[in-house]
Enzyme design. Structure first.
Site, PDB file in Angstrom:
ATOM      1  N   HIS A  24       0.852  -1.193   0.000  1.00  0.00           N
ATOM      2  CA  HIS A  24       0.000   0.000   0.000  1.00  0.00           C
ATOM      3  C   HIS A  24       0.884   1.238   0.000  1.00  0.00           C
ATOM      4  O   HIS A  24       1.236   1.774   1.056  1.00  0.00           O
ATOM      5  CB  HIS A  24      -0.907  -0.029   1.247  1.00  0.00           C
ATOM      6  CG  HIS A  24      -1.931   1.064   1.275  1.00  0.00           C
ATOM      7  ND1 HIS A  24      -3.102   0.967   2.004  1.00  0.00           N
ATOM      8  CD2 HIS A  24      -1.965   2.281   0.678  1.00  0.00           C
ATOM      9  CE1 HIS A  24      -3.797   2.075   1.860  1.00  0.00           C
ATOM     10  NE2 HIS A  24      -3.121   2.899   1.062  1.00  0.00           N
ATOM     11  N   ASP A  27       1.690   4.117   2.572  1.00  0.00           N
ATOM     12  CA  ASP A  27       0.604   4.912   1.972  1.00  0.00           C
ATOM     13  C   ASP A  27       1.152   6.078   1.127  1.00  0.00           C
ATOM     14  O   ASP A  27       1.309   5.917  -0.086  1.00  0.00           O
ATOM     15  CB  ASP A  27      -0.353   5.416   3.056  1.00  0.00           C
ATOM     16  CG  ASP A  27      -1.727   5.750   2.514  1.00  0.00           C
ATOM     17  OD1 ASP A  27      -1.978   5.506   1.333  1.00  0.00           O
ATOM     18  OD2 ASP A  27      -2.565   6.265   3.283  1.00  0.00           O
ATOM     19  N   HIS A  31      -9.622   0.725  -1.020  1.00  0.00           N
ATOM     20  CA  HIS A  31      -9.481   1.511   0.211  1.00  0.00           C
ATOM     21  C   HIS A  31     -10.842   1.500   0.903  1.00  0.00           C
ATOM     22  O   HIS A  31     -11.840   1.947   0.316  1.00  0.00           O
ATOM     23  CB  HIS A  31      -9.121   2.957  -0.116  1.00  0.00           C
ATOM     24  CG  HIS A  31      -7.674   3.181  -0.406  1.00  0.00           C
ATOM     25  ND1 HIS A  31      -7.000   2.529  -1.403  1.00  0.00           N
ATOM     26  CD2 HIS A  31      -6.753   3.995   0.196  1.00  0.00           C
ATOM     27  CE1 HIS A  31      -5.733   2.927  -1.414  1.00  0.00           C
ATOM     28  NE2 HIS A  31      -5.554   3.816  -0.443  1.00  0.00           N
ATOM     29  N   GLU A  64     -11.119   3.276   6.312  1.00  0.00           N
ATOM     30  CA  GLU A  64     -10.079   4.221   6.747  1.00  0.00           C
ATOM     31  C   GLU A  64     -10.788   5.314   7.562  1.00  0.00           C
ATOM     32  O   GLU A  64     -10.644   5.371   8.778  1.00  0.00           O
ATOM     33  CB  GLU A  64      -9.366   4.808   5.529  1.00  0.00           C
ATOM     34  CG  GLU A  64      -8.274   5.805   5.846  1.00  0.00           C
ATOM     35  CD  GLU A  64      -7.683   6.463   4.573  1.00  0.00           C
ATOM     36  OE1 GLU A  64      -8.303   6.375   3.495  1.00  0.00           O
ATOM     37  OE2 GLU A  64      -6.598   7.083   4.688  1.00  0.00           O
TER      38      GLU A  64
HETATM   39  N1  LIG Z   1      -4.801   7.479   2.487  1.00  0.00           N
HETATM   40  C1  LIG Z   1      -5.487   7.531   1.355  1.00  0.00           C
HETATM   41  N2  LIG Z   1      -6.806   7.247   1.372  1.00  0.00           N
HETATM   42  C2  LIG Z   1      -7.529   7.317   0.257  1.00  0.00           C
HETATM   43  N3  LIG Z   1      -7.028   7.659  -0.920  1.00  0.00           N
HETATM   44  C3  LIG Z   1      -5.729   7.960  -0.997  1.00  0.00           C
HETATM   45  N4  LIG Z   1      -4.962   8.323  -2.036  1.00  0.00           N
HETATM   46  C4  LIG Z   1      -3.731   8.505  -1.573  1.00  0.00           C
HETATM   47  N5  LIG Z   1      -3.675   8.275  -0.264  1.00  0.00           N
HETATM   48  C5  LIG Z   1      -4.918   7.915   0.118  1.00  0.00           C
HETATM   49 ZN   LIG Z   2      -3.805   4.664   0.312  1.00  0.00          ZN
END
Ligand SMILES: Nc1ncnc2[nH]cnc12
Ligand SMILES: [Zn+2]
Length: 548
Positions: A19, A291, A211, A214
């Protein structure tokens, strides 16, 4: 560098990253440099003071208020990428840094819709990134995978267009782009906005991730799974839905967790709140990732270190995380075997550290997490061996021990008896296995697999022998149980309790783990198991434990 005594171990531990957004590797320095080189005007500092200087931009990254606040900077930052070479250089920069952090395999995201939206052709983006991948493979020995991400802040029609380009380019079949994901704004747009594209991709056998969980609640995760994702990016809010968490554990779905990102984007107040232990205890597989490292204050090793400082994991727990990361990578089995071998030979003794892990934590880990990785038995034995060595308190001065020293130390641990009567009738439940199990030791772990409906009967019979009791009798009937799927193919001559000859049978089974104090208790427990178990061939394993 972190202060953990495990720092060197973590640095050398072979890692897989699953990721990382390549566009998230654009440092403020690179943004300013490319803006100048490509004649791109950055936002006016009069209206957005963050763009006043590299230092101001860097400082602004400490204060993201949410995912969307960050995304505005992220999309602005990537707007300075213009030529194939820009994309190739960016990818190369990331892979070089990842390599230095001990990454051996990297699966990297990119957002073509956002580039296409500002007039950069799809081919420019893919060709550039793919050149970076090839260079990393040939010059650094990394294996790489490019994952195309749909973005949730643009209309579905934009995703449909890029999906069409991706399919017609033949990039999947050619192994240029290996899978699809989705990212960007989570809460707001319809959870299932890419239903049509994911349905088509499932048909074509394209690996899918998403994703989810989150900022969004667990229904974002269940929707992604429903649409065909076999991996979840972030997924930290999974802990809010215990049933879904059980399902994710049972199905072995990998969460690609990004601790420093979660803190910077205020999904959690600190790394201590990233549910690392909850996942370990629930048997949820996860990898640790960076990330958008240029925005969140650290690359993958920084994330490993932050987790270590916050959660104080054991060496064994890290090995399991590393192994699960390999097992769940989108690579061929031969590459997995290579990487597992590297993890195995990354010996604890080669690192100078002094961290002690008490037996209760160890047992909990073995009971809850060990079964996830399920490497071949050989891996399993070595893993126990590493632990036994560590528990023998071999002092740091022996860290340069010769292989002979190590081998004899391993031998002295008198390791496990492994028997699987369902799979192999050549290891019968009787004298041979027992006699060969080495000198007397007084704690054993009996692990067995039983259809869930027969679990209670077997457990009661085993407990009646004294297994599952702690000295003094204050705790009895102790065991740990996880649910999974057993599989077997009865062949000619077989008399299966469930299923039929010639048909692969898959059924829900419990994996039950019971501590036996004393060899006699262990032997009686095995007898009780075999007597009460419904199968013709019973799958069980016995491990001799260190007394610590
Ligand atoms: N943490 C994240 N969450 C969603 N989209 C993203 N694009 C880049 N980083 C992201
Ligand atoms: Zn991401």
């Amino acid at each position: 560098m972190c202060k953990s005594p495990l720092h060197d171990f973590l640095h050398g531990l072979p890692k897989c990253e699953h990721h990382v957004h390549l566009e998230g590797c654009m440092s403020p320095e690179l943004i300013f440099t490319l803006a100048e080189r490509n004649n791109i005007t950055l936002p006016d500092p009069a209206t957005n003071p963050a763009y006043g200087s590299i230092a101001a931009l860097t400082a602004r990254y400490d204060h993201f208020s949410s995912l969307d606040d960050f995304l505005a900077f992220y999309f602005q930052g990537m707007a300075v990428l213009m030529n194939e070479a820009d994309f190739a250089d960016l990818a190369w920069w990331y892979f070089s840094k990842a390599h230095a952090d001990g990454v051996h395999h990297a699966e990297v995201f990119f957002d073509p819709q956002v580039h296409i939206d500002r007039g950069i052709p799809y081919e420019t983006v893919v060709n550039g990134f793919s050149q970076g991948c090839k260079r990393a493979e040939s010059e650094l020995g990394l294996s790489t995978r490019l994952i195309l991400c749909f973005v949730r802040h643009l209309p579905v029609s934009s995703a449909a267009d890029v999906y069409e380009k991706f399919i017609s380019s033949g990039h999947f079949e050619a192994g240029v782009v290996h899978g699809l994901g989705w990212s960007s704004t989570e809460v707001g747009p319809p959870k299932d906005m890419f239903r049509a594209q994911y349905a088509d991709a499932v048909q074509k056998g394209i690996p899918l991730t998403a994703h989810a969980g989150e900022e969004g609640d667990p229904t974002y995760i269940s929707t992604a799974l429903e649409l065909g994702a076999t991996r979840i990016d972030h997924g930290i809010r999974l802990i809010e839905d215990p049933e879904l968490m059980k399902r994710v554990a049972r199905e072995g779905t990998l969460l690609t967790v990004c601790p420093l990102s979660n803190v910077r984007l205020r999904c959690v107040p600190s790394v201590e709140h990233v549910p690392i232990r909850r996942f370990l205890e629930a048997g949820v597989k996860f990898s640790i990732n960076s990330d958008d490292p240029a925005y969140f204050g650290g690359y993958i090793l920084d994330n490993y270190c932050a987790v270590q400082e916050a959660h104080k994991l054991s060496v064994l727990e890290w090995r399991i995380i590393a192994e699960n990361s390999v097992q769940q990578s989108w690579i061929e089995d031969s590459r997995k075997a290579e990487l597992l071998e590297k993890i195995e030979s990354h010996k604890v003794l080669d690192c100078e550290f002094n961290e002690q892990v008490g037996p209760p934590r160890m047992s909990r880990l073995l009971l809850s997490t060990w079964s996830i990785a399920r490497p071949p038995n050989r891996h399993r034995l070595v893993r126990y061996a590493s632990y036994s060595l560590r528990k023998a308190h071999i002092p740091p001065s022996r860290s340069g021990a010769t292989s002979t020293t190590r081998t004899s130390a391993l031998r002295s641990t008198g390791l496990a008896v492994v028997s699987d009567r369902r799979m192999s009738t050549s290891t019968p439940h009787s004298g041979e296995t027992r006699k060969n199990s080495g000198a007397a030791a007084d704690r054993y772990k009996l692990v067995f697999f039983v259809p869930t409906e027969n679990a209670e009967t077997c457990k009661e019979a085993i407990f009646a022998t004294g297994a599952g009791s702690f000295p003094g009798g204050k705790y009895t009937k102790c065991c740990f149980q996880t649910i999974g799927t057993g599989q077997f193919l009865p062949n000619d001559g077989g008399n299966p309790a469930i299923g039929a000859v010639g048909v692969v049978e898959k059924c829900e089974e419990a994996r039950i783990e019971v501590m036996c104090l004393g060899r006699e208790v262990m032997l009686s427990a095995v007898d009780a198991l075999v007597d009460t178990h419904p199968y013709e061939e019973v799958a069980y394993e016995v491990y001799r434990m260190e007394n610590v």
